[in-house]
Design a protein around this motif. Structure first.
Motif, PDB file in Angstrom:
ATOM      1  N   VAL A 115      73.015  57.946 -59.958  1.00  0.00           N
ATOM      2  CA  VAL A 115      72.478  59.293 -59.767  1.00  0.00           C
ATOM      3  C   VAL A 115      72.116  59.914 -61.118  1.00  0.00           C
ATOM      4  N   THR A 118      68.986  58.489 -62.534  1.00  0.00           N
ATOM      5  CA  THR A 118      67.839  59.029 -61.814  1.00  0.00           C
ATOM      6  C   THR A 118      67.513  60.425 -62.324  1.00  0.00           C
ATOM      7  N   VAL A 122      63.942  61.879 -63.729  1.00  0.00           N
ATOM      8  CA  VAL A 122      63.344  63.059 -63.116  1.00  0.00           C
ATOM      9  C   VAL A 122      63.118  64.133 -64.179  1.00  0.00           C
ATOM     10  N   THR A 125      60.062  63.221 -66.084  1.00  0.00           N
ATOM     11  CA  THR A 125      58.865  63.522 -65.298  1.00  0.00           C
ATOM     12  C   THR A 125      58.569  65.018 -65.321  1.00  0.00           C
TER      13      THR A 125
ATOM     14  N   MET B 266      59.081  63.308 -57.514  1.00  0.00           N
ATOM     15  CA  MET B 266      60.381  63.956 -57.366  1.00  0.00           C
ATOM     16  C   MET B 266      61.008  63.705 -56.003  1.00  0.00           C
ATOM     17  N   PHE B 268      61.906  61.194 -54.195  1.00  0.00           N
ATOM     18  CA  PHE B 268      63.049  60.299 -54.018  1.00  0.00           C
ATOM     19  C   PHE B 268      64.329  60.909 -54.570  1.00  0.00           C
ATOM     20  N   PHE B 269      64.185  61.734 -55.599  1.00  0.00           N
ATOM     21  CA  PHE B 269      65.384  62.341 -56.172  1.00  0.00           C
ATOM     22  C   PHE B 269      65.976  63.368 -55.217  1.00  0.00           C
ATOM     23  N   LEU B 272      67.675  61.534 -52.522  1.00  0.00           N
ATOM     24  CA  LEU B 272      68.935  60.975 -53.028  1.00  0.00           C
ATOM     25  C   LEU B 272      70.037  62.029 -53.035  1.00  0.00           C
TER      26      LEU B 272
END
Lengths: 311, 292
Positions: A115, A118, A122, A125, B266, B268-269, B272
């Motif tokens: 997590v 990720t 993110v 991005t 974003m 998929f985040f 999740l």
């Protein structure tokens, strides 16, 4: 004993710039200190609580952009001005980290790592795409610091020394307090710890928030030092990896381990970067050093030394 | 509405490729409890191999898959034997995570030295052909990629369910200690399982190279997506990974076609985080024993 050692270490750090080093040496020292504070901060979560966060670079970036935005909306009379906003930067990092930790720490170590990694991507991005706030790929400019040229690095250096003292002080307190004991219990066996009434969720989320708050402050100092920040450098997977690697090299859940790891690795890394230049051989060398440390010294330097002495 | 359906079609077709990558990764986790952060790097490495075979010898990427899978299978076995096997048992989970990250960096470094950092794409003669079904455009490459991914997943299913090795793998996933007691050679299963995971990355890599331009840094984009899929499907569950890949891929394609491509990154985040809030063990995961 530990106070003596700590006092001597910080006295040496404070005295070091007085030798009048050349700029490249001071620059190196600034980066070594950045690494040392980062590793020390990571150690609070990754070392003591045993939750291997791979997302700390996201908070480094959050700190960098927070200070950048503060500088954008504010005229500073003195070039020292931005430094006084660092506590705010740290608070922003901790406040973002708190709810994130409350959700992600519902999982155990391996899923937690996923997590957090990720989150890192993110954040990157977002830094590229929220152009209105971050300036996107064009980057974000901070005010150019008007420090005297001869001692340009000094203010950053001493602010970082203060942050390092803060990080090590918090680590020391953690090791001496109930919070620290609770964290060690979490790392050893979280279910049992919960069963006997240790407030596991509270302490691990607290450790995470403090850790990322420190990380954000370092990000702020870094941004001001660079005076221009780009998404790919502000939120860089290599920053996360450096924090983890330095802590592992020096020794997890120890006071001095992350510091020793940072001094060795950051110096080595800068050396590799100079000799191998901008070429990508640097990445290969870095990965090989990384693998070597994991395979040869998985426990880290400090624990290995301590065991030898007591044996 | 049209954009929505177009998004769903695109999402399902691309989902196949992600399902293939993620099935290998979840398999590795199931067998060894190792999160392979190098899976994305393996995919990109395989994409480069397919690219080079196409540029130098004119081999079609679909045809070079047998070659790349064998090469990557060997590489996977090598990585397991050299870097993962020596780790001590008590802190294996944390250390293996870092070791596979280091392997990913190593692969990235080697790729960017060999092919520099320019984006490459495999431009076959049929790259731009498309068929239209009613009013929806479907590029032929994507259709073939989807079918091939399904075929590869079918192959994986057969290996897992119809061979002795597959039975050993399933036994290890369900209960490592019992499997060991019954004579399953854990080390051998781990090495071959890691190889198998890398082989699925190879097959997926050839297909990925046909669909998207890539460079050495592309594995970062892949890995966070793959990890979300694996968590969503339930760590270690191959079937779960396939369905999760479809969910993630379809929803991000729908967001891309209806809202904006920026926010699709974003999606998929968000999925999740929602999964972690509601069902931390994933859709098909079990809290205790491993499933497959």
């Amino acid at each position: 004993m530990s106070f003596l050692r700590g006092g001597a270490f910080f006295a040496a750090l404070v005295a070091l710039p007085l030798f009048g080093f050349e700029h490249w040496v001071m620059n190196l020292l600034v980066f070594v200190l950045i690494a040392a504070v980062l590793a020390s901060a990571w150690n609070l979560v990754g070392g003591f609580a045993g939750y291997p966060s791979l997302g700390h670079a996201a908070f480094f970036g959050i700190g960098a952009y927070t200070l950048g935005l503060i500088c954008k909306g504010h005229e500073f009379a003195s070039p020292y001005g931005p430094f006084f906003w660092l506590p705010v930067v740290g608070l922003v990092g901790a406040l973002i980290g708190w709810p994130f930790a409350a959700v992600s720490m519902r999982t155990r170590a391996d899923v937690f790592a996923i997590v957090t990694i990720t989150l890192l991507f993110v954040a990157q991005t977002l830094a590229f795409n929220l152009r209105g706030i971050t300036g996107g790929a064009q980057g974000l400019a901070l005010p150019v610091a008007r420090f005297p040229v001869e001692t340009f690095e000094w203010p950053y250096y001493y602010v970082l020394v203060i942050l390092l003292a803060l990080a090590m002080g918090l680590t020391f307190l953690t090791m001496r307090s109930k919070v620290g004991l609770a964290l060690v219990a979490v790392r050893a066996d979280e279910d049992k710890a919960r069963g006997i009434g240790v407030p596991v969720t509270g302490v691990k989320v607290l450790a995470f928030a403090v850790s990322v708050g420190l990380t954000a402050m370092v990000g702020g100092v870094w941004a001001y030092y660079q005076s221009f920040i780009y998404p790919q450098f502000a939120v860089d997977p290599l920053i996360t990896i450096a924090m983890v690697l330095m802590t592992f090299l020096g020794g997890r859940a120890t006071l001095w381990g992350p510091i020793i790891g940072a001094f060795i690795l950051e110096t080595g890394q800068q050396y590799l970067a100079y000799t191998l230049g901008g070429s990508r051989f640097y990445l290969i060398a870095y990965a090989l050093v990384f693998l070597l440390i994991m395979l040869v010294l998985p426990r880290g330097i400090v624990p290995s030394l301590v065991r030898r002495r007591s044996a | 509405m049209h954009a929505l359906i177009q998004g769903v079609i695109l999402g399902v077709l691309t989902g196949g490729v992600y399902a293939l990558m993620a099935s290998g990764q979840t398999l590795i986790f199931g067998i060894m409890k190792v999160i392979n952060l190098a899976q994305g790097a393996f995919v990109i490495l395989a994409a480069y191999l397919a690219y080079q075979l196409f540029v130098s010898f004119g081999v079609d990427p679909f045809l070079s898959i047998p070659v790349t899978t064998v090469v990557m299978f060997g590489l996977g076995v090598g990585v397991q034997v050299l870097f993962l096997r020596p780790l001590r048992r008590e802190d294996k989970a944390e250390l293996s995570l870092l070791v596979t990250f280091a392997v990913a960096l190593l692969v990235e470094g080697v790729l960017s030295v060999t092919w520099n950092t320019t984006h490459r794409s495999i431009n076959t003669s049929y790259a731009n052909d498309s068929i239209s079904l009613w009013s929806f455009q479907i590029t032929e490459v994507r259709l073939w990629a989807f079918l091939l991914s399904l075929a590869a997943l079918g192959g994986l299913y057969l290996v897992l369910n119809r061979t002795r090795f597959g039975r050993a793998v399933r036994a290890t996933v369900q209960n490592p200690d019992a499997a060991l007691l019954l004579g399953v050679e854990a080390q051998r299963v781990s090495a071959l399982g890691f190889g198998l995971g890398a082989a699925t990355a190879a097959a997926a890599g050839s297909i990925y190279g046909l669909l998207y331009p890539f460079n050495a840094g592309s594995h970062y984009d892949l890995i966070s997506r793959l990890l979300s899929i694996v968590v969503l499907g339930g760590m270690g569950s191959v079937g779960g990974a396939v369905i999760a890949a479809m969910i993630v891929s379809t929803s991000s394609a729908v967001v891309a076609s209806t809202l904006s491509p920026v926010w699709s990154e974003m999606t998929f985040f968000v999925i999740l985080l929602l999964v972690l809030l509601i069902r931390p063990q994933g859709i098909f995961g079990t809290a205790g024993r491993g499933a497959i």
